[in-house]
Design an enzyme around this catalytic site. Structure first.
Site, mmCIF file in Angstrom:
data_model
loop_
_atom_site.group_PDB
_atom_site.id
_atom_site.type_symbol
_atom_site.label_atom_id
_atom_site.label_comp_id
_atom_site.label_asym_id
_atom_site.label_seq_id
_atom_site.Cartn_x
_atom_site.Cartn_y
_atom_site.Cartn_z
ATOM 1 C CB SER A 98 -0.909 0.022 1.231
ATOM 2 O OG SER A 98 -1.539 1.287 1.362
ATOM 3 C CG HIS A 102 -4.018 -1.545 -1.602
ATOM 4 N ND1 HIS A 102 -5.115 -2.298 -1.980
ATOM 5 C CD2 HIS A 102 -4.446 -0.737 -0.601
ATOM 6 C CE1 HIS A 102 -6.155 -1.965 -1.241
ATOM 7 N NE2 HIS A 102 -5.779 -1.012 -0.394
ATOM 8 C CG ASP A 120 -5.199 2.490 1.071
ATOM 9 O OD1 ASP A 120 -6.152 1.712 0.916
ATOM 10 O OD2 ASP A 120 -4.116 2.152 1.579
ATOM 11 C CG MET A 173 -8.114 7.461 2.673
ATOM 12 S SD MET A 173 -7.173 7.519 4.221
ATOM 13 C CE MET A 173 -6.378 5.911 4.184
ATOM 14 C CG HIS A 205 -9.432 0.413 -0.406
ATOM 15 N ND1 HIS A 205 -8.858 0.149 0.825
ATOM 16 C CD2 HIS A 205 -10.773 0.431 -0.193
ATOM 17 C CE1 HIS A 205 -9.803 0.022 1.729
ATOM 18 N NE2 HIS A 205 -10.974 0.204 1.149
ATOM 19 C CG MET A 210 -11.039 3.433 2.256
ATOM 20 S SD MET A 210 -9.705 3.321 3.463
ATOM 21 C CE MET A 210 -8.310 3.480 2.356
ATOM 22 C CG MET A 266 -11.271 -2.404 5.342
ATOM 23 S SD MET A 266 -9.675 -1.998 4.587
ATOM 24 C CE MET A 266 -8.890 -1.053 5.907
ATOM 25 N N GLY A 305 -8.536 4.407 7.375
ATOM 26 C CA GLY A 305 -8.239 5.824 7.536
ATOM 27 C C GLY A 305 -6.807 6.130 7.897
ATOM 28 C CG PHE A 306 -5.456 7.043 10.736
ATOM 29 C CD1 PHE A 306 -4.884 8.297 10.574
ATOM 30 C CD2 PHE A 306 -6.762 6.966 11.180
ATOM 31 C CE1 PHE A 306 -5.598 9.449 10.868
ATOM 32 C CE2 PHE A 306 -7.489 8.116 11.469
ATOM 33 C CZ PHE A 306 -6.906 9.354 11.319
ATOM 34 N N GLY A 307 -2.647 4.333 8.337
ATOM 35 C CA GLY A 307 -1.732 3.220 8.216
ATOM 36 C C GLY A 307 -1.098 2.891 9.552
ATOM 37 N N GLY A 308 -0.466 1.716 9.613
ATOM 38 C CA GLY A 308 0.290 1.334 10.798
ATOM 39 C C GLY A 308 -0.525 0.905 12.001
ATOM 40 C CG ASP A 356 -5.886 -2.639 3.539
ATOM 41 O OD1 ASP A 356 -4.884 -2.489 4.254
ATOM 42 O OD2 ASP A 356 -6.355 -1.728 2.827
#
Length: 215
Positions: A7, A32, A34, A36, A65, A67, A136, A141-144, A174
Site C-alpha cells: 500500500s 494498492h 488508498d 480517502m 481502494h 474509501m 479490512m 483511515g490510517f496506516g500502521g 488489508d
C-alpha cells in the site's frame, strides 16, 4: 497463488513514483492505492490525477481502494487514470450493484470492501458479480494500525461463501498485515495481502515482501 499488494499509503509521498518503481522491482504483485476523501474516513490522500501520474512508473496491477462517500462518482476518473481493480465500501454505497456494473462497464475488475464491524453477510448479495472482496482488519483511515484478531472469523466466513459460489473471487485482506499476521489471514482464506508499513518501513523491500509471502 498468494499475491502481495504493498500500500502506497505508507510510501514516501514526496517520492511516490520512485517508491512505486522500487516496490515493483522488489516483487509486488499489485500496487494498492488508498483513496480517502476526508468524509468516509478522516484523512484525505490522493486523487485520480496522482494515480494517472504514477501509471507510467509501473505496469503492475493498480488496486484502487475507494474509501469515499458516493463512490459511484469516482469510477470514471480512476478508470481513466489507469486503475485495474476498483473496490468500494458497501457501507458507503446506496446502489452497490449499479457501482459494480459501472466498474465492469469500464473493463475493470470490481471489488467490495467491508469494515471490521461490518458482518460477512453484507457481501452475500454481491457474490455472483464481484471479482474480489476486501476485508479490512483495521478501521480504515490510517496506516500502521494493529491487526484486529476478531476479523479472522469473517475472513473464514467469506472464504466459505466464495467456495459455495463456485466462482473465482479473490479475497483480499488489508490492515496490520506483516510477517507474523500473514499466516493467520492466509490460513483463514485470504489470497491477496495488502501490506503498508511492513513493506515500506523496511530497508529491504524485497526481503519484506518475501517474509510476508512465505507463510
Amino acid at each position: 497463488m498468494l499475491k502481495i499488494a504493498p500500500s502506497i499509503l505508507s510510501a514516501d509521498f514526496a517520492a511516490l513514483g520512485s517508491d512505486v518503481e522500487r516496490v515493483d522491482t522488489a516483487g509486488a504483485d499489485y500496487i494498492h492505492i488508498d483513496v480517502m476523501d476526508g468524509q468516509f474516513v478522516p484523512r484525505i490522500t490522493i486523487g485520480s490525477d496522482v494515480v494517472k501520474a504514477l501509471r507510467r512508473h509501473t505496469k503492475k496491477t493498480f488496486d484502487v481502494h475507494l474509501m469515499v462517500e458516493r463512490p459511484e462518482n469516482q469510477i470514471d476518473s480512476f478508470a481513466d487514470a489507469g486503475a485495474d481493480i476498483i473496490s468500494f465500501h458497501v457501507e458507503a454505497a446506496q446502489h452497490g450493484h449499479r457501482i459494480v456494473q459501472a466498474i465492469h462497464g469500464r473493463g475493470l475488475k470490481a471489488a467490495i470492501a467491508l469494515n471490521p464491524g461490518t458482518p460477512a453477510v453484507m457481501a452475500e448479495p454481491f457474490m455472483e458479480e464481484v471479482d474480489m472482496i476486501l476485508v479490512m482488519t483495521v478501521n480504515p483511515g490510517f496506516g500502521g494500525q494493529k491487526f484486529i484478531p476478531s476479523t479472522l472469523k469473517k475472513i473464514r466466513q467469506i472464504r466459505e461463501m466464495i467456495i459455495a459460489s463456485g466462482r473465482s473471487i479473490e479475497l483480499e485482506v488489508d490492515g496490520g498485515v506483516n510477517a507474523d499476521t500473514a499466516k493467520l489471514v492466509v490460513d483463514a482464506g485470504a489470497d491477496v495481502l495488502v501490506a503498508g508499513s511492513a513493506v515500506f518501513g523496511a530497508k529491504d523491500l524485497a526481503g519484506a515482501i518475501r517474509s510476508i509471502r512465505v507463510v
